[in-house]
Design an enzyme around this catalytic site. Sequence first.
Site, PDB file in Angstrom:
ATOM      1  N   ASP A 144       5.216   4.448  -0.309  1.00 23.29           N
ATOM      2  CA  ASP A 144       4.266   5.433   0.198  1.00 23.29           C
ATOM      3  C   ASP A 144       4.876   6.833   0.049  1.00 23.29           C
ATOM      4  OD1 ASP A 144       2.642   3.391   0.979  1.00 23.29           O
ATOM      5  OD2 ASP A 144       3.247   3.442   3.093  1.00 23.29           O
ATOM      6  N   ASP A 152       7.587  12.600   8.349  1.00 23.28           N
ATOM      7  CA  ASP A 152       8.152  11.241   8.277  1.00 23.28           C
ATOM      8  C   ASP A 152       9.678  11.320   8.309  1.00 23.28           C
ATOM      9  OD1 ASP A 152       5.837   9.558   7.877  1.00 23.28           O
ATOM     10  OD2 ASP A 152       5.707  10.285   5.822  1.00 23.28           O
ATOM     11  N   GLU A 206      11.276   2.372   8.513  1.00 20.85           N
ATOM     12  CA  GLU A 206      10.395   2.369   7.347  1.00 20.85           C
ATOM     13  C   GLU A 206      10.899   3.343   6.295  1.00 20.85           C
ATOM     14  OE1 GLU A 206       6.303   3.762   7.854  1.00 20.85           O
ATOM     15  OE2 GLU A 206       5.778   2.729   6.001  1.00 20.85           O
ATOM     16  N   GLU A 207      11.555   4.395   6.740  1.00 21.18           N
ATOM     17  CA  GLU A 207      11.958   5.461   5.819  1.00 21.18           C
ATOM     18  C   GLU A 207      13.280   5.206   5.108  1.00 21.18           C
ATOM     19  OE1 GLU A 207       9.687   7.515   5.111  1.00 21.18           O
ATOM     20  OE2 GLU A 207       8.406   6.853   6.757  1.00 21.18           O
ATOM     21  N   ASP A 256       8.745   2.417  12.811  1.00 21.03           N
ATOM     22  CA  ASP A 256       8.002   3.264  11.882  1.00 21.03           C
ATOM     23  C   ASP A 256       7.998   4.610  12.590  1.00 21.03           C
ATOM     24  OD1 ASP A 256       6.271   4.756  10.438  1.00 21.03           O
ATOM     25  OD2 ASP A 256       4.610   3.339  10.466  1.00 21.03           O
ATOM     26  N   LEU A 300       6.958   7.586  11.968  1.00 29.44           N
ATOM     27  CA  LEU A 300       5.737   8.381  11.995  1.00 29.44           C
ATOM     28  C   LEU A 300       4.616   7.574  11.332  1.00 29.44           C
ATOM     29  CD1 LEU A 300       3.712  10.776  11.288  1.00 29.44           C
ATOM     30  CD2 LEU A 300       5.224  11.129  13.229  1.00 29.44           C
ATOM     31  N   ASP A 301       3.820   6.929  12.170  1.00 32.34           N
ATOM     32  CA  ASP A 301       2.714   6.122  11.652  1.00 32.34           C
ATOM     33  C   ASP A 301       1.474   6.991  11.476  1.00 32.34           C
ATOM     34  OD1 ASP A 301       1.246   3.575  11.120  1.00 32.34           O
ATOM     35  OD2 ASP A 301       0.138   4.267  12.873  1.00 32.34           O
ATOM     36  N   GLU A 346       5.876  -2.630  12.166  1.00 27.47           N
ATOM     37  CA  GLU A 346       4.487  -2.282  12.499  1.00 27.47           C
ATOM     38  C   GLU A 346       3.785  -3.480  13.168  1.00 27.47           C
ATOM     39  OE1 GLU A 346       3.156   1.203   9.421  1.00 27.47           O
ATOM     40  OE2 GLU A 346       3.173  -0.808   8.543  1.00 27.47           O
TER      41      GLU A 346
HETATM   42  O1  F6P Z   1       1.306   2.691   8.011  1.00 30.35           O
HETATM   43  C1  F6P Z   1       0.242   2.477   7.277  1.00 30.35           C
HETATM   44  C2  F6P Z   1      -1.074   3.135   7.689  1.00 30.35           C
HETATM   45  O2  F6P Z   1      -1.069   4.522   7.597  1.00 30.35           O
HETATM   46  C3  F6P Z   1      -1.629   2.718   9.062  1.00 30.35           C
HETATM   47  O3  F6P Z   1      -1.327   3.633  10.078  1.00 30.35           O
HETATM   48  C4  F6P Z   1      -3.112   2.623   8.817  1.00 30.35           C
HETATM   49  O4  F6P Z   1      -3.711   1.639   9.626  1.00 30.35           O
HETATM   50  C5  F6P Z   1      -3.190   2.262   7.366  1.00 30.35           C
HETATM   51  O5  F6P Z   1      -1.977   2.604   6.761  1.00 30.35           O
HETATM   52  C6  F6P Z   1      -4.297   2.992   6.666  1.00 30.35           C
HETATM   53  O6  F6P Z   1      -4.494   2.436   5.443  1.00 30.35           O
HETATM   54  P1  F6P Z   1      -5.598   2.984   4.427  1.00 30.35           P
HETATM   55  O7  F6P Z   1      -4.928   4.119   3.733  1.00 30.35           O
HETATM   56  O8  F6P Z   1      -5.896   1.845   3.527  1.00 30.35           O
HETATM   57  O9  F6P Z   1      -6.787   3.433   5.232  1.00 30.35           O
END
Ligand code: F6P
Length: 315
Positions: A57, A63, A86-87, A105, A107-108, A263
């Site tokens: 990502d 992040d 995650e990083e 994680d 920064l989610d 997560e």
């Molecule tokens: O960590 C991954 C994340 O950003 C989640 O917070 C979120 O539920 C998901 O990805 C969003 O995915 P998408 O980009 O497919 O909507």
Amino acid sequence: MATLSKSLTTMPADRQPVAGAVAALAAVAAELSALIRHAESTAQLGAVRGSANADGDDQKKLDVLADEMIASALADCVGVAAYLSEERDDAVTLHDGGDVIVASDPLDGSSNIDTNVSIGTIFSILPAAGGHLQAGRNQLASGIFVYGPQTTLLVTFGDGVHAFQLAEDGQFYDMGWQVQIPPKTSEFAINASNSRHWMAPVSRYIADCLAGDAGPRQRNFNMRWVGSLVADGWRIFRRGGIFLYPADARKGYEAGRLRLVYEASPMAMLVSQAGGRASDGQQDILDIVPTSLHQRVPLVFGSANEVDEFINYGS
Ligand code: F6P
């Protein structure tokens, strides 16, 4: 009103490594919350930093900052043996003889950083003796901080879920909320733009929800999708719902999108402590033993009856 720091300091001696780690994470969360609210920093924090993280990502400035702040806060906790993030490709070894491992994680919801939508920090605390790859069932504690209209913490130490809200004085105060996910719901959360890639059971389940009171479910469903796991989760703790990030036919999504260790597992511990369910469609998330740090897992969680209903569609 009870504060988080007070409840942590009064935990028994053998729980102090866990308490120390949560206190360190809460201090970072308070700092992050202030940083995110700072008018000048917001756009910069959402800037792509250039490299991709361990999962491929895009890494945003926030992040990286959140990860560095957590790593340095945990480095001051003698009870923490290692930090998994995650990083970072690999675990960071911290203190020899430390009792716990912290996975996070930092920064989610990074795609929401500069959109003024809730984002958060997810954490899982495991016994160090079990090594880096342990089933979520072993977790000693887990939680989510959400940076939104309110900065909040949902945390479990294995005895229910406790909710705290950050106040102006930098303390997290108990919200006095009995966190229980209602077993029944008529609200689902899924990224519907992926519908053409879904497997047949997912398509069938969502089609039946969309058919509303004229369909086999015989009631109307509402849909919500924030795009930050922490925010979609928080809503479900508050009023019920089902969240789905299933496996789909896209390359790289064979096991869904979300990561098991930092997560899905922490979310699953919170959910099950609040009376809900978290599954990969076949087994309880908490029973899955990871084979690698950044492994993905299909994730379905929320109101127990609805998760069961989804499982009955087969997968
Ligand atoms: O960590 C991954 C994340 O950003 C989640 O917070 C979120 O539920 C998901 O990805 C969003 O995915 P998408 O980009 O497919 O909507």
